[in-house]
Design a protein around this motif. Structure first.
Motif, mmCIF file in Angstrom:
data_model
loop_
_atom_site.group_PDB
_atom_site.id
_atom_site.type_symbol
_atom_site.label_atom_id
_atom_site.label_comp_id
_atom_site.label_asym_id
_atom_site.label_seq_id
_atom_site.Cartn_x
_atom_site.Cartn_y
_atom_site.Cartn_z
ATOM 1 N N ALA A 57 10.818 -3.429 -0.777
ATOM 2 C CA ALA A 57 9.496 -4.035 -0.943
ATOM 3 C C ALA A 57 8.822 -4.156 0.410
ATOM 4 O O ALA A 57 9.423 -4.629 1.376
ATOM 5 N N ALA A 58 7.572 -3.699 0.478
ATOM 6 C CA ALA A 58 6.749 -3.827 1.682
ATOM 7 C C ALA A 58 5.643 -4.829 1.355
ATOM 8 O O ALA A 58 4.752 -4.548 0.559
ATOM 9 N N LEU A 59 5.733 -6.020 1.954
ATOM 10 C CA LEU A 59 4.735 -7.070 1.735
ATOM 11 C C LEU A 59 3.625 -6.913 2.763
ATOM 12 O O LEU A 59 3.877 -6.950 3.966
ATOM 13 N N TRP A 60 2.395 -6.709 2.298
ATOM 14 C CA TRP A 60 1.225 -6.555 3.177
ATOM 15 C C TRP A 60 0.998 -7.869 3.906
ATOM 16 O O TRP A 60 0.933 -8.933 3.278
ATOM 17 N N THR A 61 0.854 -7.824 5.243
ATOM 18 C CA THR A 61 0.721 -9.048 6.045
ATOM 19 C C THR A 61 -0.548 -9.091 6.879
ATOM 20 O O THR A 61 -0.736 -10.013 7.652
ATOM 21 N N GLU A 62 -1.423 -8.100 6.743
ATOM 22 C CA GLU A 62 -2.595 -8.009 7.622
ATOM 23 C C GLU A 62 -3.883 -8.367 6.875
ATOM 24 O O GLU A 62 -4.718 -7.507 6.599
ATOM 25 N N GLY A 63 -4.051 -9.630 6.517
ATOM 26 C CA GLY A 63 -5.285 -10.049 5.866
ATOM 27 C C GLY A 63 -5.427 -9.516 4.456
ATOM 28 O O GLY A 63 -4.443 -9.247 3.774
ATOM 29 N N ALA A 64 -6.674 -9.360 4.033
ATOM 30 C CA ALA A 64 -6.943 -8.886 2.664
ATOM 31 C C ALA A 64 -6.439 -7.460 2.502
ATOM 32 O O ALA A 64 -6.716 -6.605 3.339
ATOM 33 N N PRO A 65 -5.688 -7.190 1.426
ATOM 34 C CA PRO A 65 -5.154 -5.833 1.235
ATOM 35 C C PRO A 65 -6.259 -4.846 0.875
ATOM 36 O O PRO A 65 -7.210 -5.201 0.180
ATOM 37 N N PRO A 66 -6.138 -3.618 1.369
ATOM 38 C CA PRO A 66 -7.142 -2.596 1.058
ATOM 39 C C PRO A 66 -7.000 -2.071 -0.367
ATOM 40 O O PRO A 66 -5.971 -2.270 -1.008
ATOM 41 N N THR A 67 -8.039 -1.411 -0.830
ATOM 42 C CA THR A 67 -8.011 -0.726 -2.122
ATOM 43 C C THR A 67 -8.326 0.737 -1.841
ATOM 44 O O THR A 67 -9.292 0.996 -1.129
ATOM 45 N N PRO A 68 -7.554 1.689 -2.334
ATOM 46 C CA PRO A 68 -6.336 1.542 -3.132
ATOM 47 C C PRO A 68 -5.164 1.050 -2.287
ATOM 48 O O PRO A 68 -5.292 0.969 -1.057
ATOM 49 N N PRO A 69 -4.011 0.739 -2.919
ATOM 50 C CA PRO A 69 -2.848 0.267 -2.153
ATOM 51 C C PRO A 69 -2.501 1.231 -1.011
ATOM 52 O O PRO A 69 -2.538 2.444 -1.200
ATOM 53 N N PRO A 70 -2.172 0.686 0.164
ATOM 54 C CA PRO A 70 -1.983 1.500 1.378
ATOM 55 C C PRO A 70 -0.610 2.168 1.497
ATOM 56 O O PRO A 70 0.142 1.929 2.436
ATOM 57 N N TYR A 71 -0.295 3.029 0.541
ATOM 58 C CA TYR A 71 1.018 3.693 0.569
ATOM 59 C C TYR A 71 1.231 4.515 1.832
ATOM 60 O O TYR A 71 2.329 4.534 2.385
ATOM 61 N N ASP A 72 0.189 5.217 2.307
ATOM 62 C CA ASP A 72 0.359 6.050 3.506
ATOM 63 C C ASP A 72 0.748 5.205 4.711
ATOM 64 O O ASP A 72 1.604 5.596 5.508
ATOM 65 N N ASN A 73 0.117 4.031 4.860
ATOM 66 C CA ASN A 73 0.487 3.125 5.956
ATOM 67 C C ASN A 73 1.944 2.694 5.821
ATOM 68 O O ASN A 73 2.681 2.648 6.813
ATOM 69 N N ALA A 74 2.354 2.376 4.604
ATOM 70 C CA ALA A 74 3.726 1.925 4.378
ATOM 71 C C ALA A 74 4.730 3.034 4.690
ATOM 72 O O ALA A 74 5.773 2.776 5.305
ATOM 73 N N LEU A 75 4.433 4.261 4.266
ATOM 74 C CA LEU A 75 5.341 5.372 4.555
ATOM 75 C C LEU A 75 5.501 5.551 6.060
ATOM 76 O O LEU A 75 6.618 5.729 6.562
ATOM 77 N N GLN A 76 4.391 5.492 6.787
ATOM 78 C CA GLN A 76 4.417 5.656 8.248
ATOM 79 C C GLN A 76 5.180 4.510 8.913
ATOM 80 O O GLN A 76 6.057 4.731 9.742
#
Length: 105
Positions: A57-76
């Protein structure tokens, strides 16, 4: 699709929690809520990383989450903590702590 099937499977599967004890089957969001109470396995610029009974599980921690979900950021960022998630199935869940991107096989 597959993510809906996984969620259904997670609801009916009992989860092992150490010492051979089994908890009753729980909805996936409840499992994630519980698992995110445990210490993280790593932190990156935008995520807190957690090993859970249903995947990474990758919990977004940088303010309001973007739309769509930031899978590319998580993969990187997963690579920064030694996790190659590029071949994993993925889904997202909104829980009380925020947006969680879930990676599983």
């Amino acid at each position: 699709g597959r993510s809906q099937k996984l969620s259904a499977d997670c609801r009916i599967r009992a989860v092992s929690r150490g010492y051979g004890q089994f908890l009753p089957a729980m909805p996936i969001r409840e499992l994630l809520e519980d698992a995110l109470e445990e210490p993280s396995i790593g932190q990156t610029a935008r995520f807190s990383w957690h090993a859970t009974p249903v995947g990474i599980a990758a919990l977004w921690t940088e303010g309001a989450p973007p739309t769509p979900p930031p899978y590319d950021n998580a993969l990187q960022e997963g690579l920064e903590v030694g996790l190659d998630l590029s071949r994993e199935e993925r889904e997202f869940h909104q829980i009380s702590k925020g947006l969680v991107l879930l990676f599983h096989s």
